[in-house]
Design an enzyme around this catalytic site. Structure first.
Site, mmCIF file in Angstrom:
data_model
loop_
_atom_site.group_PDB
_atom_site.id
_atom_site.type_symbol
_atom_site.label_atom_id
_atom_site.label_comp_id
_atom_site.label_asym_id
_atom_site.label_seq_id
_atom_site.Cartn_x
_atom_site.Cartn_y
_atom_site.Cartn_z
ATOM 1 N N TRP A 357 1.316 -1.305 0.279
ATOM 2 C CA TRP A 357 -0.055 0.176 -0.078
ATOM 3 C C TRP A 357 0.978 1.200 0.033
ATOM 4 C CZ3 TRP A 357 -1.659 3.087 4.707
ATOM 5 C CH2 TRP A 357 -0.285 3.179 5.396
ATOM 6 N N ASP A 358 2.202 1.121 -0.098
ATOM 7 C CA ASP A 358 3.510 2.193 0.248
ATOM 8 C C ASP A 358 3.109 2.806 -1.161
ATOM 9 O OD1 ASP A 358 3.520 0.244 1.805
ATOM 10 O OD2 ASP A 358 5.508 0.954 2.081
ATOM 11 N N GLU A 488 0.525 -2.103 13.564
ATOM 12 C CA GLU A 488 0.270 -3.238 13.372
ATOM 13 C C GLU A 488 1.229 -3.917 14.412
ATOM 14 O OE1 GLU A 488 3.759 -4.182 9.980
ATOM 15 O OE2 GLU A 488 2.325 -3.918 8.662
ATOM 16 N N LYS A 601 2.619 1.952 16.571
ATOM 17 C CA LYS A 601 4.624 1.611 15.375
ATOM 18 C C LYS A 601 3.987 2.605 14.607
ATOM 19 C CE LYS A 601 6.188 -1.901 11.821
ATOM 20 N NZ LYS A 601 5.703 -2.592 10.994
ATOM 21 N N GLN A 602 3.555 3.599 13.911
ATOM 22 C CA GLN A 602 2.917 3.930 12.980
ATOM 23 C C GLN A 602 1.901 4.382 12.499
ATOM 24 O OE1 GLN A 602 3.190 1.047 10.361
ATOM 25 N NE2 GLN A 602 3.031 2.419 8.640
#
Ligand code: BGC
Length: 775
Positions: A357-358, A488, A601-602
């Site tokens: 998906w990046d 995640e 995480k993000q």
């Protein structure tokens, strides 16, 4: 964090041989041209720490899945970008003693990646065990003009002896992926041929049957003259070479110029590969090394002309952003809609497959602004071409009626990821693919794309979401159970706010686009209705019901959206209160501890607020940012850039810059201790976004560009160029003023610090720099 490379505006420079960091420098010094690439390996033998890596775009191997506990629905294989034949090899022997920097005394070592002109250069003085001392200079490119080829000039000067010098340029196809699951080799030999000063090796991948023919041709120059020589052909298993022995004289330079090409059956008929490789090498060797280098330099100058970001007053930041832009351009050139952008590009093997998906969430905006519109369009078409596979993929998981679930990781449209919590649950990726269509249309205005390709993809995605939610009698709302959001470090959660939000947005956007296509192109709409078996009245009514009744977890008390159900039951600790010895938590903590913790995480909720910023007021954004960022460990390279952009929007310039730095020099400083596996290519687009959307405040609203720039404290000024609907604009900002130059195209109307301005063709406007106006 490492700091062994010199700061320089245009080059990555290693001075002195850092053996222990060699694999990191190899990643950083990778060369690529969109079609092929390789790590910054040495041409000569090296028995020290190295990951020899050569890659050919689109050529992959389905490595059989290896997992401990097989779950139904797992894909059978993980498609890997293949480590291919090593074409740069040149064995160097001095009176039968092999040059190997691991066994020599090395002085004056210098390895330089020149990003301005696109070449890799190396020089050193080596004293071999025998006491023989030589000086070596090498220079090589992966041509962006002839993008299936590369050329190397390798020069040796004996410094304290006359003697036999044997040069053996070779192609070695006996290669294994470092990450091969069962220690298998993935290539079979098809044919090989050696002639005078040239040789060819054709390999075929097992299972997928891709053929790649690698050829080399060379000449030798002694004392400035091309010389005649005898060449001894050598053939081995998946190996061809030509050996040349010469009498070398003290202080007299001997150079070999090696031309190489990699032709793949993706672009040529299999039976014509050998003849085409011969033609290819004749053509480029006739051009010659100097001409190829000059062409390379010209072509890079053209790229930089439209791509460069110039930062004054901070060399480290300047080097960082150019490194990111350079690597993105080396990875994807956009001409071929079968190709995509792997998280490591051509710089390593980790993450195997090519597409995440990046691409949609991070990379498309970069290519949209810095390349021809067709480049971003090709990236969207790549997914359209894989729609049938996405429908098949959803079908395997029990979804029906054309519902499409795009894979988490793919080469050819099939899923290759095999961790249940990601493969089956990290489904927000579908939303990013829809979002990219919106983003592209919003930026380019190319609405024709919707009827041509976009609507079909949006419908498949919307159908998936409509089946993935379920009605909760208890909540009297639609809910989405068992998902993993972008963070995640949480798995199998219910009602991840980001996923529920983007799913609902996809349904809305699909309805809007259906309406647009129906009104603007009724014939095509009917065609698509029949192709997709769309019962629009019924299906769209269901979409609307979900839109109106979706459950979005929030805490009214705190005024924040909740990352998922139950988030507030966690012990809410701030990252700053974690001892440094416990970070990164993904290396220090057990997985269950990570899952139970509040650490993120993000960007997750914030990823949604970044995509859909106009849906929220600034106070809501600030509350959510202030709540979530302190719990975020930024252990994905995709994290800092989103936070940098949000911090800029909130007026927190210092934090915005801090996040930028972390992202821009992530690989150069080996921030996460993992650059040896390859560079973080997709997050590099995020760095570019931090400058343009963050510091530049760039947005597109109702077809108009908006800017609200500020200069980070450590910089004197910065400028960036973007292409927008036929115009090229250069936006220059310093502490006193902002200048926008309309460099090509017609007059354009833009919004600068909330005020509309018209800039005539080839004119500029200058306004005073304003302290802070949020976009
Ligand atoms: C991130 C994902 C990303 C992947 C590849 C992971 O660490 O969490 O969001 O898609 O890396 O870059």
């Amino acid at each position: 964090m490492k700091n062994y490379l010199k700061h320089d505006e245009w080059c990555v420079i290693e001075e002195g041989f850092n053996r222990e960091n060699n694999e990191i420098t190899e990643s950083l010094c990778s060369l690529g041209n969109g079609r092929m690439g390789q790590r910054g390996n040495f041409e000569e033998t090296f028995s020290g720490k190295t990951l020899q890596g050569n890659y050919v775009a689109g050529v992959y191997y389905p490595d059989k899945t290896r997992v401990g506990w097989w779950k139904n629905g797992y894909p059978e294989y993980f498609a890997k970008v293949l480590n291919a034949a090593n074409w740069i090899g040149i064995k160097v022997e001095l009176d039968d003693e092999v040059l190997d920097l691991n066994n020599c005394e090395v002085e004056d070592f210098r390895r330089v990646l020149n990003m301005k002109e696109g070449y890799l250069e190396r020089s050193f003085v080596a004293t071999l065990e025998s006491g023989k001392k030589i000086k070596v200079c090498t220079k090589r490119i992966n041509s962006i003009v002839d993008d299936e080829s590369g050329v190397i000039k390798y020069s040796i000067t004996p410094l304290n002896f006359d003697g036999k010098l044997t040069l053996t340029p070779f192609i070695d196809g006996d290669i294994k992926n470092k990450d091969s699951n069962y220690d298998e080799k993935f290539w079979d030999e098809v044919q090989k041929e050696t002639g005078f000063a040239e040789s060819y090796l054709e390999l075929k991948t097992k299972k997928t049957g891709f053929h790649v023919l690698t050829g080399q041709k060379f000449e030798i120059i002694q004392d400035g003259q091309v010389i005649d020589f005898q060449s001894l052909p050598i053939k081995g298993e998946k190996f061809v070479a030509n050996s040349v022995s010469l009498h070398a004289l003290e202080n007299q330079e001997v150079s070999i110029i090696k031309y190489a090409c990699n032709l793949s059956s993706e672009n040529y008929a299999v039976e014509s590969l050998l003849s085409n490789a011969k033609k290819y090498l004749s053509r480029i060797s006739a051009k010659g090394f100097d001409m190829m280098i000059a062409e390379q330099s010209r072509k890079w100058a053209e790229k930089w002309e439209n791509n460069d970001i110039i930062i004054e007053g901070d060399v480290a930041a300047q080097q960082g952003i150019r490194f990111n832009i350079f690597q993105l351009n080396q990875t994807y050139s956009g001409e071929d809609s079968r190709l995509n952008i792997g998280p490591k590009g051509f710089t390593g093997e980790k993450y195997g497959g090519s597409t995440y998906w990046d691409t949609e969430a991070y990379c498309i905006p970069f290519y949209m602004s810095t390349s021809d519109q067709q480049v971003a369009r090709n990236l969207l078409i790549y997914r359209w071409k894989q729609l049938d596979r996405a429908i098949e993929n959803a079908g395997k998981l029990g979804f029906k009626n054309g519902a499409a679930l795009y894979p988490m990781v793919t080469m050819n449209g099939e899923e290759c990821h095999n961790e249940w919590e990601i493969t089956f649950e990290e489904i927000h990726r579908n939303g990013a693919i829809a979002y990219a269509i919106y983003d592209y249309i919003n930026y380019t205005g190319d609405k024709a794309y919707l009827a041509e390709y976009g609507f079909e993809v949006l419908l498949g995605i919307a159908r998936f979401w409509s089946q993935r939610v379920n009605w909760s009698d208890h909540k009297q709302k639609y809910v989405m159970l068992g998902v993993t959001g972008p963070n995640e470090y949480e798995n199998n959660v219910n009602n991840n706010w980001y996923t529920n939000y983007i799913a609902t947005w996809c349904l809305k956007y699909c309805l809007e686009v259906a309406d647009f296509v129906k009104n603007s192109n009724p014939t095509r709409y009917e065609e698509l209705v029949s192709k997709t078996n769309l019962k629009d009245a019924v299906e769209f009514e269901q979409f609307s019901h979900i839109i109106d009744n979706i459950y979005l977890p929030e805490s009214k008390d705190l005024g924040v959206f909740l990352q998922q159900d139950g988030f507030l039951d966690k012990e809410l600790i701030k990252v700053k209160d974690l001892p440094a010895t416990e970070r990164p938590i993904n290396q220090k903590w057990s997985w269950d501890r990570i899952l139970r913790s509040c650490f993120i995480k993000q960007a997750d909720v914030l990823q949604g607020m970044y995509f859909f910023e106009d849906d929220f007021d600034i106070e809501t954004l600030k509350r959510n940012y202030d709540f979530y960022e302190p719990m975020t460990v930024h252990e994905s390279s995709l994290s800092p850039c989103v936070h940098s952009i949000i911090a800029a929007k909130l007026g927190d310039k210092a934090r915005s810059y801090e996040f930028y730095q972390r992202s821009a020099r992530l690989d150069l400083d080996d921030y996460n201790n993992d650059t040896e596996d390859g560079c973080h290519i997709t997050s590099m687009a995020g760095t570019w976004l931090s400058v343009t959307k963050g510091f530049g405040g760039m947005r597109v609203k109702d077809g108009k560009l908006h800017f609200s720039p500020f200069v980070p404290e450590n910089w004197k000024s910065f400028s960036f160029k973007i292409g927008f609907r036929g115009n090229i604009l250069n936006i220059i900002t310093n502490d006193d003023f902002v200048e926008v130059q309309n460099m090509s195209g017609d007059a354009i109307s833009i919004v600068l610090y909330d005020e509309e301005k018209i800039i005539e063709k080839n004119q500029n406007i200058i306004v005073e720099q304003q302290d802070f106006i949020s976009v």
